[in-house]
Design a protein around this motif. Structure first.
Motif, PDB file in Angstrom:
ATOM      1  N   UNK A   1      55.968  32.474  55.087  1.00 16.23           N
ATOM      2  CA  UNK A   1      55.157  31.933  54.084  1.00 16.23           C
ATOM      3  C   UNK A   1      55.023  30.385  53.842  1.00 16.23           C
ATOM      4  N   UNK A   2      53.885  29.708  53.925  1.00 11.08           N
ATOM      5  CA  UNK A   2      53.928  28.437  53.487  1.00 11.08           C
ATOM      6  C   UNK A   2      54.332  28.372  51.871  1.00 11.08           C
ATOM      7  N   UNK A   3      54.947  27.014  51.552  1.00 13.49           N
ATOM      8  CA  UNK A   3      55.167  26.748  50.317  1.00 13.49           C
ATOM      9  C   UNK A   3      53.925  26.072  49.600  1.00 13.49           C
ATOM     10  N   UNK A   4      53.621  26.485  48.271  1.00  7.58           N
ATOM     11  CA  UNK A   4      53.065  26.058  47.539  1.00  7.58           C
ATOM     12  C   UNK A   4      52.849  24.791  47.284  1.00  7.58           C
ATOM     13  N   UNK A   5      51.904  24.046  47.317  1.00  5.53           N
ATOM     14  CA  UNK A   5      51.729  22.654  46.850  1.00  5.53           C
ATOM     15  C   UNK A   5      50.642  22.269  45.781  1.00  5.53           C
ATOM     16  N   UNK A   6      50.891  21.354  44.977  1.00  4.31           N
ATOM     17  CA  UNK A   6      49.766  21.176  44.020  1.00  4.31           C
ATOM     18  C   UNK A   6      50.028  19.606  43.725  1.00  4.31           C
ATOM     19  N   UNK A   7      48.876  18.838  43.613  1.00  2.00           N
ATOM     20  CA  UNK A   7      48.704  17.738  43.232  1.00  2.00           C
ATOM     21  C   UNK A   7      47.788  17.498  41.953  1.00  2.00           C
ATOM     22  N   UNK A   8      48.023  16.823  40.969  1.00  2.00           N
ATOM     23  CA  UNK A   8      47.202  16.488  39.803  1.00  2.00           C
ATOM     24  C   UNK A   8      46.770  15.102  39.675  1.00  2.00           C
ATOM     25  N   UNK A   9      45.407  15.050  39.345  1.00  2.00           N
ATOM     26  CA  UNK A   9      44.876  13.599  39.454  1.00  2.00           C
ATOM     27  C   UNK A   9      44.242  13.418  38.021  1.00  2.00           C
ATOM     28  N   UNK A  10      44.115  12.096  37.752  1.00  2.00           N
ATOM     29  CA  UNK A  10      43.573  11.714  36.635  1.00  2.00           C
ATOM     30  C   UNK A  10      42.489  10.581  36.680  1.00  2.00           C
ATOM     31  N   UNK A  11      41.330  10.839  36.060  1.00  2.00           N
ATOM     32  CA  UNK A  11      40.407   9.824  36.317  1.00  2.00           C
ATOM     33  C   UNK A  11      39.541   9.312  35.118  1.00  2.00           C
ATOM     34  N   UNK A  12      39.053   8.060  34.954  1.00  2.00           N
ATOM     35  CA  UNK A  12      38.055   8.097  33.961  1.00  2.00           C
ATOM     36  C   UNK A  12      37.248   6.857  34.384  1.00  2.00           C
ATOM     37  N   UNK A  13      36.124   6.675  33.888  1.00  2.00           N
ATOM     38  CA  UNK A  13      35.192   5.731  34.355  1.00  2.00           C
ATOM     39  C   UNK A  13      35.608   4.322  34.487  1.00  2.00           C
ATOM     40  N   UNK A  14      36.798   4.085  33.546  1.00  2.00           N
ATOM     41  CA  UNK A  14      37.278   2.641  33.431  1.00  2.00           C
ATOM     42  C   UNK A  14      38.087   2.406  34.639  1.00  2.00           C
ATOM     43  N   UNK A  15      38.761   3.612  35.427  1.00  2.00           N
ATOM     44  CA  UNK A  15      39.545   3.286  36.648  1.00  2.00           C
ATOM     45  C   UNK A  15      38.800   2.856  37.956  1.00  2.00           C
TER      46      UNK A  15
ATOM     47  N   UNK B   1      55.953  20.786  44.925  1.00  2.00           N
ATOM     48  CA  UNK B   1      56.013  21.636  46.075  1.00  2.00           C
ATOM     49  C   UNK B   1      56.831  23.172  45.313  1.00  2.00           C
ATOM     50  N   UNK B   2      56.455  24.281  45.777  1.00  2.00           N
ATOM     51  CA  UNK B   2      57.064  25.545  45.447  1.00  2.00           C
ATOM     52  C   UNK B   2      57.145  25.730  43.861  1.00  2.00           C
ATOM     53  N   UNK B   3      58.142  25.973  43.034  1.00  2.00           N
ATOM     54  CA  UNK B   3      58.225  25.918  41.846  1.00  2.00           C
ATOM     55  C   UNK B   3      57.564  24.927  40.978  1.00  2.00           C
TER      56      UNK B   3
END
Length: 88
Positions: free
Chosen positions: A1-15, A25-27
């Motif tokens: 079973x593949x380990x779960x991955x997540x990425x959080x992004x932040x953006x606003x029009x000034x960036x 990863x995982x937990x």
């Protein structure tokens, strides 16, 4: 079973570009996803993009070669926001 991955992004029009705020990863990935759900932050599943973004250091802007893919996601999220506003 593949380990779960997540990425959080932040953006606003000034960036200049979206910024990676968290990589997990995982937990830790589960915690990122749960935090997003708790705060009504849209979650988009894209395993190829997550793989590439997971190599970016948190607090860093995304690399230029990912602008187009991330822009499509941001546009999708804005369209969800607009639909939600119309229902209110």
């Amino acid at each position: 079973m593949k380990r779960k991955k997540a990425v959080a992004l932040k953006y606003n029009k000034d960036y200049k570009a979206p910024v990676v705020t968290a990589v997990g990863f995982g937990e830790i990935a589960e915690k990122i996803l749960n935090k997003a759900k708790e705060n009504d932050i849209p979650i988009v599943e894209d395993t190829v993009l997550v793989e590439k973004l997971s190599k970016v250091e948190p607090s860093s802007p995304i690399p230029e070669e990912l602008y187009e893919a991330v822009a499509r996601i941001i546009a999708f999220i804005y369209s969800l926001d607009e639909k939600h506003k119309k229902k209110e």
